[in-house]
Design an enzyme around this catalytic site. Structure first.
Site, PDB file in Angstrom:
ATOM      1  N   SER A   1     -21.846   3.683 -38.525  1.00 51.36           N
ATOM      2  CA  SER A   1     -20.554   3.079 -38.132  1.00 51.36           C
ATOM      3  C   SER A   1     -19.632   4.134 -37.523  1.00 51.36           C
ATOM      4  CB  SER A   1     -19.888   2.386 -39.315  1.00 51.36           C
ATOM      5  OG  SER A   1     -19.799   3.208 -40.450  1.00 51.36           O
TER       6      SER A   1
ATOM      7  N   SER B   1     -27.940   6.590 -47.059  1.00 49.20           N
ATOM      8  CA  SER B   1     -28.823   5.620 -47.719  1.00 49.20           C
ATOM      9  C   SER B   1     -29.273   6.131 -49.077  1.00 49.20           C
ATOM     10  CB  SER B   1     -30.040   5.330 -46.831  1.00 49.20           C
ATOM     11  OG  SER B   1     -29.645   4.718 -45.625  1.00 49.20           O
TER      12      SER B   1
ATOM     13  N   LEU C   1     -22.987  10.852 -40.378  1.00 49.71           N
ATOM     14  CA  LEU C   1     -23.993  11.074 -39.351  1.00 49.71           C
ATOM     15  C   LEU C   1     -25.378  10.673 -39.826  1.00 49.71           C
ATOM     16  CD1 LEU C   1     -22.815  14.593 -38.134  1.00 49.71           C
ATOM     17  CD2 LEU C   1     -22.662  12.467 -36.817  1.00 49.71           C
TER      18      LEU C   1
ATOM     19  N   ASP D   1      10.496  -0.276  13.866  1.00 49.18           N
ATOM     20  CA  ASP D   1      11.028   0.681  14.839  1.00 49.18           C
ATOM     21  C   ASP D   1       9.928   1.602  15.385  1.00 49.18           C
ATOM     22  OD1 ASP D   1      11.196   1.497  12.026  1.00 49.18           O
ATOM     23  OD2 ASP D   1      11.867   3.427  12.799  1.00 49.18           O
TER      24      ASP D   1
ATOM     25  N   ASP E   1       4.128   2.405   2.533  1.00 49.59           N
ATOM     26  CA  ASP E   1       4.581   1.251   3.321  1.00 49.59           C
ATOM     27  C   ASP E   1       6.104   1.174   3.354  1.00 49.59           C
ATOM     28  OD1 ASP E   1       2.171   0.343   4.167  1.00 49.59           O
ATOM     29  OD2 ASP E   1       1.927  -1.184   2.633  1.00 49.59           O
ATOM     30  N   GLY E   2       6.786   2.020   2.587  1.00 43.73           N
ATOM     31  CA  GLY E   2       8.247   2.076   2.647  1.00 43.73           C
ATOM     32  C   GLY E   2       8.963   1.322   1.552  1.00 43.73           C
TER      33      GLY E   2
ATOM     34  N   HIS F   1      -0.497   3.312  -4.970  1.00 34.98           N
ATOM     35  CA  HIS F   1      -1.826   3.868  -5.206  1.00 34.98           C
ATOM     36  C   HIS F   1      -2.632   2.948  -6.115  1.00 34.98           C
ATOM     37  CE1 HIS F   1      -1.693   8.055  -3.548  1.00 34.98           C
ATOM     38  NE2 HIS F   1      -0.421   7.738  -3.490  1.00 34.98           N
TER      39      HIS F   1
ATOM     40  N   SER G   1       0.822  -1.200   0.000  1.00 30.40           N
ATOM     41  CA  SER G   1       0.000   0.000   0.000  1.00 30.40           C
ATOM     42  C   SER G   1       0.865   1.263   0.000  1.00 30.40           C
ATOM     43  CB  SER G   1      -0.939  -0.006   1.211  1.00 30.40           C
ATOM     44  OG  SER G   1      -1.923   0.985   1.078  1.00 30.40           O
TER      45      SER G   1
END
Length: 639
Positions: free
Chosen positions: A550, A483, A477, A176, A43-44, A122, A40
């Site tokens: 399409s 057509s 469009l 520690d 966490d170092g 992350h 995570s």
């Protein structure tokens, strides 16, 4: 007075040279371990890698001076060094104190060489973690002793196991800050062990460490007298890598390129993925299935009597066998499978969600094929391991789905071979890597369905009609006039005694595609089906006209690739949105603007105009008749 060294200078230099050569030889023959650090946020991970580099004396004096200066600038207390700055190379990483990109670092000890990948914690950078884990032999899962097992701990552990990392180290860091409490360490290990067992991790090595203070990193720490296990470096030096396992498998070598420097030499170069090979061994080239024997194993340093997994070599065969990049040379009596339909686990890595039915590039080893992904069977909740229903995969989602390739793929299950079982997905338009996956098995139907050869070819069909097959693909469009213009073009071709058929978008949705809606996934499937029908009609020798919005370039390109070169003609009916909306012959734009009609192209669903159409007509400047005449002239001759 000390005695004077009487050794001649040239002998001293020779001894130094011998020492250097001996050192280089020893270093060259050290084994290599690739590992990742994950877990995570904060966490170092970066601090731990910085400590490993520092303790292994892999930092130059100028780097150390810069590190000390940077540590003071970011506010590290006292004379302590912020080891994370050695790895966090991006400006954004240093500013935020987090890891974003995958940072690879090299270091070595007396016993082994290492490549370590520092992966982000992350969730939004999970895709980067997958990248780092894809080549790793071992994963160091870090846990902040104050926080315990978190969501990302589970996620990264699940991904590491899923990707096939067999060696796991649970490093409980920052001991520690909890006064080196054995009770806290045991509590975390017990919680992690329960989770690990649930996802199939049978064994892991747990150790209490402090990356910042150096406890149990290179040597046992006096602060943890209750811990009797190895230090982290000691474990990394002695853990068995998977090379021996790879060498025990049947021989496999994906062909990277055909080595043909002159007419007297022809070899096949690649990295051996598994097994061993010697001259005289019987091999099989897949997917063709042709067999031969190995005549030579060639390297820059000369021919070899044998080669093993992990070596890059050129293999010469005794026979003139057709073999090219993407093929796999394997043991003749134990070859891998070839299929075109699979079940796979997919980790989605793109900001845009996966589009079901869209065609992507799939790259597996040296093979690249076109693939479509079906609706996922489920996604996995890494916290609860539940299988959740879904329609697609979002960023960082992990799901299981069926995939289909356009030609047979030589593979082995990922559990048996990373090289022949792991793949990436690439967007055909942007060339972005959008996903990574692992093949489980071939679907049974993939091996039972075969292409039936016929004697009457598409060339014969075309010659009987005295024309060259084509697919005239009208795109634009709604309301642009597709057509109407397609109908005018067909009438002109009919007068020229051409054999045609018009596939109209609305007409097709009354039958073949009546089960499809207008979501992006349904639009993609709509075009895929029409493309397949158009291809069959072209095989029959017809000139096929299609009038469909399409909207996506990827699907239009998919249909183009279904056909022989030159047979797909993209015709862009270029009409501005405001003009098409003003026409609104069917009243669809009005419904879309009022919110009654959802996912309407140009309003709340995108249209991607062709960037370089074969033919462009502008219906503001041309009548439908003029546009049709222009198109027919561009198509001539039609023989």
């Amino acid at each position: 007075m000390e005695p004077v060294d009487q050794t001649p200078v040239y002998q001293t230099e020779a001894l130094i040279a011998e020492d250097i050569l001996a050192y280089l030889d020893k270093h060259q023959h050290k084994t290599m371990l690739r590992f990742i650090t994950c877990g995570s946020v904060d966490d170092g991970k970066s601090t731990l890698i910085g400590r490993l580099l520092y303790d292994s004396k892999m930092i130059f004096e100028d780097q150390l001076a810069a590190l000390e200066a940077d540590s003071k600038r970011v506010g590290t207390q006292g004379a302590e060094i912020d080891f994370a700055l050695l790895v966090d190379g991006l400006a954004a990483e240093r500013e935020q104190g987090i890891t974003i990109d995958v940072a690879y670092r090299f270091f070595s000890t007396e016993k082994r060489k290492f490549i370590v990948a520092d992966t982000p914690g992350h969730e939004q950078y999970t895709r980067n973690m997958v990248t780092g884990a894809s080549t790793a032999d071992l994963a160091v899962i870090l846990i902040d002793a104050r926080k315990g097992v978190l969501t990302q701990t589970r996620r990264h552990s699940y991904l590491a196991h899923l990707i096939g990392i067999r060696h796991i180290v649970l490093a409980v860091n920052k001991m520690d800050l909890v006064d080196y409490s054995q009770a806290r360490f045991d509590e975390i290990v017990a919680e992690y062990r329960e989770f690990a067992a649930s996802i199939g991790i049978a064994e892991f090595v747990a150790m209490p460490i402090s990356g910042f203070k150096g406890d149990n990193i290179t040597a046992p720490s006096p602060n943890t007298p209750w811990y009797s296990g190895p230090s982290l470096v000691e474990h990394l030096e002695t853990v068995e890598v998977d090379t021996a396992t790879d060498q025990a498998r049947p021989f496999r070598m994906p062909v990277q390129w055909v080595n043909r420097p002159n007419l007297d030499f022809r070899g096949f170069s690649g990295l051996i993925a598994g097994g061993t090979v010697e001259p005289g061994d019987a091999v099989r080239v897949l997917p063709s299935g042709k067999t031969s024997t190995v005549s030579r194993i060639v390297t820059l340093d000369g021919d070899l009597d044998s080669a093993v997994a992990g070596q890059s070599v050129t293999i010469c065969l005794a026979d003139e066998v057709d073999c090219s990049r993407g093929d796999v040379i394997a043991t003749a009596d134990q070859p891998p499978q070839a299929a075109d339909q699979f079940e796979a686990t997919i980790v989605w890595m793109d900001d845009d969600a996966m589009l079901v039915g869209r065609s992507y590039w799939l790259k597996l080893g040296t093979q690249t094929v076109s693939v479509t992904v079906q609706q996922p069977k489920y996604t996995v909740n890494v916290n609860t391991l539940e299988h959740l229903a879904c329609k697609t995969l979002e960023l960082n989602a992990i799901g299981v789905a069926e995939i289909a390739t356009d030609k047979p793929l030589v593979f082995e299950p990922y559990a048996d071979s990373r090289t022949l079982g792991g793949f990436i997905l690439i967007d055909k338009i942007t060339n972005r890597t959008v996903g990574a996956g692992m093949l489980h098995f071939a679907l049974r139907r993939a091996q039972n369905v075969h292409w039936q050869a016929t004697d009457i070819t598409r060339e014969v069909h075309a010659s009987l009609k005295n024309q060259k097959p084509k697919v005239l693909w009208f795109t634009g469009l709604s309301g642009s006039g597709k057509s109407t213009i397609a109908n005018e073009v067909e009438k002109r071709l009919n007068l020229m005694n051409r054999h045609t058929f018009l596939l109209d978008g609305d007409n097709v949705r009354h039958g073949l595609n009546r089960d499809l809606g207008f979501t992006e996934a349904d639009r993609i499937e709509n075009i895929r089906r029409v493309g397949e029908v158009a291809k069959l009609m072209a095989d029959a020798g017809l000139i096929v006209l299609t009038a469909f919005i399409s909207p996506f370039r990827a699907e239009r390109e998919m249909v183009r690739k279904m056909l022989p070169e030159g047979e797909f003609v993209e015709i862009f009916v270029d009409t501005p949105l405001e003009v098409a909306e003003a026409r609104d012959v069917k009243g669809l734009y009005k419904k879309a603007r009022s919110g009654v009609l959802k996912n309407f192209t140009g309003i709340d669903s995108p249209y991607e105009p062709p960037e370089d159409p074969d033919i462009r007509v502008n219906t503001v400047e041309m009548t439908p008749e003029e546009a049709a005449e222009h198109i027919v002239r561009q198509l001539m001759p039609l023989k």
